[in-house]
Write a protein that holds these residues in place. Sequence first.
Motif, short mmCIF file in Angstrom:
data_model
loop_
_atom_site.label_atom_id
_atom_site.label_comp_id
_atom_site.label_asym_id
_atom_site.label_seq_id
_atom_site.Cartn_x
_atom_site.Cartn_y
_atom_site.Cartn_z
N ALA A 339 0.86 -1.18 0.00
CA ALA A 339 0.00 0.00 0.00
C ALA A 339 0.89 1.23 0.00
CB ALA A 339 -0.94 0.01 1.21
N ALA A 340 0.37 2.33 -0.49
CA ALA A 340 1.15 3.56 -0.59
C ALA A 340 0.26 4.75 -0.25
CB ALA A 340 1.75 3.72 -1.98
N ILE A 341 0.85 5.71 0.48
CA ILE A 341 0.18 6.97 0.81
C ILE A 341 0.95 8.09 0.15
CG2 ILE A 341 -0.58 8.50 2.67
CD1 ILE A 341 -0.47 6.12 4.57
N THR A 342 0.24 8.95 -0.57
CA THR A 342 0.86 10.09 -1.24
C THR A 342 0.12 11.35 -0.84
OG1 THR A 342 1.45 8.70 -3.13
CG2 THR A 342 1.56 11.09 -3.44
N LEU A 343 0.85 12.32 -0.34
CA LEU A 343 0.29 13.64 0.01
C LEU A 343 0.83 14.64 -0.98
CD1 LEU A 343 -1.45 15.20 2.09
CD2 LEU A 343 0.65 15.66 3.35
N THR A 344 -0.05 15.25 -1.76
CA THR A 344 0.35 16.15 -2.85
C THR A 344 -0.18 17.55 -2.59
OG1 THR A 344 0.26 14.29 -4.40
CG2 THR A 344 0.32 16.52 -5.34
N TYR A 345 0.71 18.55 -2.59
CA TYR A 345 0.33 19.95 -2.45
C TYR A 345 0.27 20.59 -3.83
CZ TYR A 345 1.28 19.48 2.55
OH TYR A 345 1.26 19.09 3.86
N LEU A 346 -0.90 21.01 -4.24
CA LEU A 346 -1.08 21.73 -5.49
C LEU A 346 -1.28 23.21 -5.20
CD1 LEU A 346 -3.47 19.18 -7.25
CD2 LEU A 346 -0.97 19.35 -7.44
N ASP A 347 -1.54 23.99 -6.25
CA ASP A 347 -1.69 25.44 -6.06
C ASP A 347 -2.93 25.78 -5.22
OD1 ASP A 347 0.58 25.89 -7.51
OD2 ASP A 347 -0.48 26.16 -9.42
N ASP A 348 -4.01 25.05 -5.44
CA ASP A 348 -5.27 25.43 -4.79
C ASP A 348 -5.85 24.34 -3.91
OD1 ASP A 348 -5.76 23.73 -6.85
OD2 ASP A 348 -7.54 24.77 -7.62
N GLN A 349 -5.17 23.20 -3.79
CA GLN A 349 -5.71 22.13 -2.97
C GLN A 349 -4.61 21.18 -2.55
OE1 GLN A 349 -8.54 19.83 -5.23
NE2 GLN A 349 -7.16 19.53 -6.95
N VAL A 350 -4.93 20.40 -1.53
CA VAL A 350 -4.04 19.33 -1.09
C VAL A 350 -4.79 18.02 -1.32
CG1 VAL A 350 -4.87 19.55 1.29
CG2 VAL A 350 -2.71 18.40 0.84
N ARG A 385 -16.30 16.35 2.60
CA ARG A 385 -17.35 17.30 2.24
C ARG A 385 -17.47 18.42 3.27
NH1 ARG A 385 -20.57 13.71 0.30
NH2 ARG A 385 -21.61 13.21 2.26
N GLN A 386 -17.24 18.13 4.54
CA GLN A 386 -17.32 19.16 5.56
C GLN A 386 -16.26 20.25 5.37
OE1 GLN A 386 -17.08 16.93 9.20
NE2 GLN A 386 -19.31 16.80 9.43
N LEU A 387 -15.20 19.94 4.66
CA LEU A 387 -14.15 20.93 4.37
C LEU A 387 -14.24 21.45 2.95
CD1 LEU A 387 -11.19 19.14 6.19
CD2 LEU A 387 -12.46 21.13 6.95
N GLY A 388 -15.35 21.21 2.29
CA GLY A 388 -15.52 21.70 0.92
C GLY A 388 -14.78 20.87 -0.11
N GLY A 389 -14.32 19.69 0.26
CA GLY A 389 -13.56 18.86 -0.65
C GLY A 389 -14.36 17.70 -1.21
N THR A 410 -7.37 27.34 0.29
CA THR A 410 -7.94 28.59 0.82
C THR A 410 -9.03 29.06 -0.14
OG1 THR A 410 -6.23 29.84 -0.37
CG2 THR A 410 -5.86 29.39 1.98
N PRO A 411 -10.19 29.52 0.40
CA PRO A 411 -10.53 29.33 1.80
C PRO A 411 -11.17 27.97 2.00
CG PRO A 411 -12.24 30.62 0.73
CD PRO A 411 -11.19 30.32 -0.32
N LEU A 412 -10.98 27.37 3.15
CA LEU A 412 -11.64 26.11 3.44
C LEU A 412 -13.11 26.37 3.67
CD1 LEU A 412 -9.11 24.34 5.81
CD2 LEU A 412 -9.81 23.60 3.55
N ALA A 413 -13.96 25.61 3.00
CA ALA A 413 -15.39 25.83 3.11
C ALA A 413 -15.89 25.38 4.47
CB ALA A 413 -16.13 25.05 2.01
N PRO A 414 -16.92 26.08 5.01
CA PRO A 414 -17.50 25.63 6.28
C PRO A 414 -18.23 24.32 6.09
CG PRO A 414 -18.84 27.36 5.32
CD PRO A 414 -17.62 27.23 4.46
N PRO A 415 -18.50 23.61 7.19
CA PRO A 415 -19.24 22.36 7.09
C PRO A 415 -20.59 22.57 6.44
CG PRO A 415 -18.29 22.59 9.28
CD PRO A 415 -18.08 23.88 8.57
N THR A 416 -20.94 21.69 5.49
CA THR A 416 -22.20 21.83 4.77
C THR A 416 -23.28 20.90 5.27
OG1 THR A 416 -21.41 20.25 3.13
CG2 THR A 416 -21.03 22.58 2.68
#
Length: 420
Positions: A339-350, A385-389, A410-416
């Motif tokens: 198994a593999a875990i990858t954390l990627t930082y892009l310009d507008d999202q992680v 979804r609670q973070l707008g993702g 940014t900005p992280l969306a409020p919980p929906t």
Amino acid sequence: MDPTGRHARHTPRAPHPPGSRGRAPGTPSGHDPDAGWLARVMHVAFFLLLGASLARFLLRHEWEDRSPWIIALTGALAALYLLGPVLGTRATPRRIAWLCTVVAVWVVLVVLAPSFAWCAVPLFYTGLRTLPHKAALGLVALLTAFVVFAQVQLSHGGWDPNLIVAPPAVAALATGVFVHADRQAARQRALIDDLIRTRRELAAIERREGTLAERQRLSMEIHDTLAQGLSSQQMLLQAADLTWESDPGAARRHVRTAESIAERNLAEARRFVHDLAPADLAEGGGLEQALRGLAERESADFRVDGTPVPLPDRAQSALLRIAQGALANIREHAAATSAAITLTYLDDQVVLDVADDGSGFDPAASRADGGVRGHGLPAMRVRARQLGGTLTVESSPGEGTVLSAAIPLTPLAPPTEAGP
């Protein structure tokens, strides 16, 4: 309908206060500021008219046998009228008896000196404010008729249309103004009551929603930590039991691993008592360090792509919990060798990717049958979804699985929503 034009809800009404039965609907209470102001104006007007009527009689008439009676009755009427505010405004027996006495003294005064008829206007208000609707209108009509009679008598038989028309017109005007103001006050009170009830209902709904959201959050926290740890301990202890006689060394390793998992579960349980933050994050080092430690414990590969940026605590917690849930699913269901875990930082999202080479499954079939893979995937979707993702799952039978959670930076969306 209520005064706003909306259909009123069938909610329990407050009971009538003692002594309020029999009053006209919307009769102002003694605690109404507008009604109190109008009452003071009427009290002042009554005493001015009473004093002016007495002065007029004394100036226009020589001292007569009736003069002492008129002076005495004037004082008695003033004293009686002063008792009115003490008795309140509700139609209690004492209040009605007081009103009848005031009217009776006034009638005698008008018979002796018709100029006292002008005091009828404040008495109109007192009757309307005290008696039920129909009884108050009857009293106004009776007083108006008596005023007309007294004015005609005062004219000594001379014909004057104003004496016939003016008193009823004044009575109608005063009654109309009072009734209109009374109804407006009743509408305002009804609207305020409706707003208060609505606010209480909204507060109750918010409390219920908050309770449900907290329950959902706790269920996800427990599933992603304690429940997964207990499941791992169970599997390790079962493996140790199977290999205890054939391979004691391996059995001991399984027991030691189960012990370390139990220790971490204990740390998580203590963390619940404090602030419910993941214990891995509380140890310092941030999300990357927590994911690296998780990967080491689960024998998974870990990689970071892009330039790391600071993330809010709730975003770090959500991504760590998603990774824990994904690895738990791999361990329990996938039969994967890696198994593999990858954390990627892009310009507008992680983006967090968790991939395995296990047996895989059909995501469409899992959604169609209500989610055969348990609570894990729905909980992960809610966290994203609670973070707008978003959370996506790519898999097919025999070809492994890739789970991807994308959270905006940014900005992280409020919980929906509170939960699935």
